[in-house]
Motif scaffolding. Structure first.
Motif, short mmCIF file in Angstrom:
data_model
loop_
_atom_site.label_atom_id
_atom_site.label_comp_id
_atom_site.label_asym_id
_atom_site.label_seq_id
_atom_site.Cartn_x
_atom_site.Cartn_y
_atom_site.Cartn_z
N ASP A 6 -7.56 5.99 -2.55
CA ASP A 6 -8.13 5.28 -3.70
C ASP A 6 -7.28 4.08 -4.10
N TYR A 7 -5.97 4.29 -4.14
CA TYR A 7 -5.05 3.20 -4.51
C TYR A 7 -5.15 2.06 -3.50
N ASN A 8 -5.08 2.41 -2.21
CA ASN A 8 -5.11 1.38 -1.16
C ASN A 8 -6.43 0.62 -1.15
N LEU A 9 -7.51 1.31 -1.48
CA LEU A 9 -8.82 0.65 -1.52
C LEU A 9 -8.84 -0.47 -2.56
N THR A 35 0.84 -1.20 0.00
CA THR A 35 0.00 0.00 0.00
C THR A 35 0.87 1.26 0.00
N LEU A 36 0.21 2.42 -0.07
CA LEU A 36 0.91 3.70 -0.13
C LEU A 36 0.63 4.53 1.12
N GLU A 37 1.49 5.52 1.36
CA GLU A 37 1.31 6.46 2.46
C GLU A 37 1.65 7.86 1.97
N ASN A 76 -5.64 16.27 -0.84
CA ASN A 76 -5.84 15.74 -2.19
C ASN A 76 -4.90 14.57 -2.49
N VAL A 77 -3.65 14.70 -2.08
CA VAL A 77 -2.71 13.58 -2.26
C VAL A 77 -3.18 12.39 -1.42
N GLY A 78 -3.73 12.70 -0.25
CA GLY A 78 -4.27 11.64 0.61
C GLY A 78 -5.41 10.88 -0.06
N LEU A 79 -6.17 11.56 -0.90
CA LEU A 79 -7.26 10.90 -1.64
C LEU A 79 -6.72 9.91 -2.66
N VAL A 80 -5.61 10.27 -3.31
CA VAL A 80 -4.96 9.34 -4.25
C VAL A 80 -4.51 8.09 -3.50
N VAL A 81 -3.88 8.30 -2.35
CA VAL A 81 -3.40 7.19 -1.53
C VAL A 81 -4.57 6.31 -1.09
N ILE A 112 1.68 23.92 -7.62
CA ILE A 112 0.44 23.27 -7.18
C ILE A 112 -0.42 22.80 -8.37
N PRO A 113 -0.59 23.62 -9.44
CA PRO A 113 -1.42 23.14 -10.56
C PRO A 113 -0.90 21.83 -11.16
N MET A 114 0.41 21.67 -11.19
CA MET A 114 1.01 20.45 -11.75
C MET A 114 0.65 19.24 -10.88
N ILE A 115 0.73 19.42 -9.57
CA ILE A 115 0.40 18.33 -8.65
C ILE A 115 -1.09 18.01 -8.70
N MET A 116 -1.92 19.05 -8.80
CA MET A 116 -3.36 18.83 -8.83
C MET A 116 -3.78 18.09 -10.10
N GLN A 117 -3.08 18.34 -11.21
CA GLN A 117 -3.36 17.59 -12.44
C GLN A 117 -2.99 16.12 -12.26
N TYR A 118 -1.86 15.89 -11.60
CA TYR A 118 -1.44 14.53 -11.29
C TYR A 118 -2.50 13.83 -10.42
N VAL A 119 -2.99 14.53 -9.40
CA VAL A 119 -4.03 13.98 -8.52
C VAL A 119 -5.28 13.64 -9.32
N LYS A 120 -5.68 14.56 -10.19
CA LYS A 120 -6.89 14.36 -11.00
C LYS A 120 -6.75 13.12 -11.89
N ASP A 121 -5.60 12.99 -12.56
CA ASP A 121 -5.38 11.85 -13.46
C ASP A 121 -5.36 10.53 -12.69
N CYS A 122 -4.70 10.53 -11.55
CA CYS A 122 -4.60 9.30 -10.75
C CYS A 122 -5.96 8.88 -10.23
N ARG A 123 -6.72 9.82 -9.74
CA ARG A 123 -8.03 9.48 -9.17
C ARG A 123 -8.99 8.97 -10.25
N LYS A 124 -8.89 9.55 -11.43
CA LYS A 124 -9.74 9.09 -12.53
C LYS A 124 -9.40 7.64 -12.87
N TYR A 125 -8.12 7.32 -12.95
CA TYR A 125 -7.71 5.96 -13.29
C TYR A 125 -8.08 4.98 -12.17
N CYS A 126 -7.93 5.44 -10.92
CA CYS A 126 -8.29 4.60 -9.79
C CYS A 126 -9.78 4.28 -9.79
N ARG A 127 -10.60 5.27 -10.13
CA ARG A 127 -12.05 5.05 -10.18
C ARG A 127 -12.41 3.99 -11.22
#
Length: 266
Positions: A176-179, A120-122, A169-174, A216-231
């Motif tokens: 989603d991945y762990n789920l 898992t991730l942290e 937001n990064v915590g949400l990626v973590v 921050i915009p670069m990280i938020m785009q990364y978060v958005k892409d990751c969460r979409k793929y996780c979903r």
């Protein structure tokens, strides 16, 4: 007389406050979640406010004739409040002195890390900065306890809300991945091996490239892409689980039915 009784009650309460302060000053009774330094100061402030409220009420009672009892109470009040204020200033000074330099460099670590299990991730946020933000939040609630000035401290303080939002937001990626990972058994992970491989590639920049100091915009785009793929993957996992459960139910139903039905001759 009544005036002496009033001041005696005040003196008794100050004795109680002094006893609590002397007993616990080296190990203040902090509420859960309170930071070490500003929490200790808040505790002392609560004791100070407790006796100050009474002193203000006595000062406003112009019909009382303080006399000798009043003088004793005032002297004791000044000594006790002075000790409480010195205690608070000492904790503030100790906190300010241990902040160190190059605080901003503590943001230059990767967003995410693997857990000790490796599965898992942290969220990988510097614990010293977490304590800093927690302390600052409580120092701000105490008038007169200013935040030390330096470029690093000022920048971090001004961006505290942005950093908090980024951590969430990064915590949400973590999450989603762990789920996805924890919802699959070891054997099921073999079936989803290819999808997990692509999922790992998707989140990899957070483990190897992006830091908290980046735009921050670069990280938020990364978060958005990751969460979409996780979903997308999680929906596939849910469908697999639901279909697998239905197959098991059907198998149990079939196992309980007789394959041959013998009819007796009439």
């Amino acid at each position: 007389n009544c005036t002496a009784d009033v001041f005696n009650m005040f003196l008794q309460d100050m004795d109680s406050v002094k006893k609590e302060f002397d007993t616990m000053r080296y190990d203040p009774p902090l509420h859960h979640g309170f930071p070490k330094y500003s929490g200790a100061s808040l505790w002392a402030k609560s004791l100070h406010d407790r006796i100050k409220k009474q002193m203000d009420a006595l000062n406003a009672a112009h019909f009382l004739n303080p006399g000798r009892d009043g003088e004793i109470a005032v002297d004791k009040y000044n000594v006790l409040t002075g000790a409480l204020e010195d205690f608070r200033l000492r904790w503030h000074k100790e906190w300010s002195g241990q902040l160190g330099i190059d605080l901003a460099k503590r943001l230059e670590i990767k967003l995410i890390k693997r857990s000790s299990s490796g599965e898992t991730l942290e969220v990988n946020f510097d614990p010293h900065l977490l304590r800093f933000y927690n302390e600052v939040g409580y120092w701000e609630k105490q008038p007169g306890m200013d935040i030390p000035y330096s470029k690093d401290v000022t920048d971090l303080h001004q961006n505290s809300e942005k950093i908090r939002s980024l951590r969430e937001n990064v915590g949400l990626v973590v999450r989603d991945y762990n789920l996805i990972i924890t919802s699959l058994t070891k054997n099921e992970r073999k079936l989803f091996q290819e999808r997990i491989f692509h999922l790992d590639r998707k989140v990899q920049p957070g483990l190897a490239k992006f830091t908290w100091a980046q735009r921050i915009p670069m990280i938020m785009q990364y978060v958005k892409d990751c969460r979409k793929y996780c979903r997308e993957i999680y929906q596939t996992v849910k469908s697999f689980k639901a279909n697998n459960e239905q197959i098991n139910k059907n198998c149990l139903s079939m196992a309980s039915n007789l394959l041959v039905k013998i009819q007796r001759k009439r």
